[in-house]
Design a protein around this motif. Structure first.
Motif: not given
Length: 238
Positions: A147-157
């Motif tokens: 939760a709260g990590g959508a943008l950052y984790t999308a970039s890392k994916y």
């Protein structure tokens, strides 16, 4: 002299995001073992280190990346460490187009642009019978989210996908590709304070630098596909 020293002495390695945190630790570790580093970062004012050549680098700007790549090629670069990155954490409903572009352009486009700038040189090295390497420093969240990590984790994916696709493509020109996936690291990341009390048990930048050097010094017949590392206090996640 250790085997690692021998493996790094005389090599030329480009490092992005090299002015502090993990990038600075990688730069220090490489130069300490005899490598020459072409070090890029947005702000390189006042930075000095024997064995390192500092260049102002904005990984989202093609002209800046081209200048950095030319400097690396002139130096005879044989490996690239893509480390530049930014963090951003908020609920999906609060993500703005501007913040999306800032994070994705730095973390994903930056990796693409800098790598792309060196591939022709890496192909030429292969034609001469010489190998090359790319090491991408991503995150353990390149394969999970929260939760709260959508943008950052999308970039890392996305960085993980780029890394894996490059590994497939790079086989045609002798390129070995590694993803370094650290968990919580005590740096200045996302505007935080390095050395804060609550980070006492986190990984240190030197820990991640050791993982980078492990990948860079693997024997020529071996490819380190990824390194996943966490502080002991972090929950076990895979």
């Amino acid at each position: 002299m250790t085997m690692r020293d021998r493996a790094l002495r005389g090599r030329v390695i480009a490092v992005t995001g090299a002015s502090k945190g993990i990038g600075w630790a990688v730069t220090q570790a490489l130069t300490a073992q005899g490598a020459r580093v072409i070090a890029g970062a947005r702000d390189v004012g006042g930075l000095q280190l024997d064995g390192a050549e500092f260049w102002r680098l904005d990984v989202t700007d093609e002209a800046s990346v081209d200048a950095f790549a030319r400097a690396a090629v002139r130096a005879g670069v044989d490996a690239l460490v893509n480390n530049a990155g930014v963090g951003s954490f908020q609920p999906v409903e609060e993500i703005t187009p501007a913040e999306y572009r800032r994070v994705m352009d730095t973390n994903v486009l930056g990796t693409l642009l800098v790598t792309r700038g060196l591939i022709p040189h890496f192909r030429e090295r292969y034609a001469r019978g010489e190998g090359s390497q790319v090491v991408n420093v991503t995150s353990d969240v390149s394969a999970r989210t929260f939760a709260g990590g959508a943008l950052y984790t999308a970039s890392k994916y996305a960085q993980r996908a780029v890394t894996q696709a490059l590994a497939y493509e790079g086989r045609a020109y002798g390129l070995r590709v590694t993803e370094i996936r650290p968990g919580m690291v005590d740096t200045f990341f996302a505007g935080s304070v390095q050395g804060a009390a609550h980070k006492a048990g986190w990984l240190r930048p030197d820990d991640v630098a050791d993982a980078v050097l492990y990948a860079l010094t693997a024997p020529l017949h071996a490819r380190i596909d990824e390194v996943l590392l966490h502080p002991v206090e972090q929950d076990v996640v895979f």
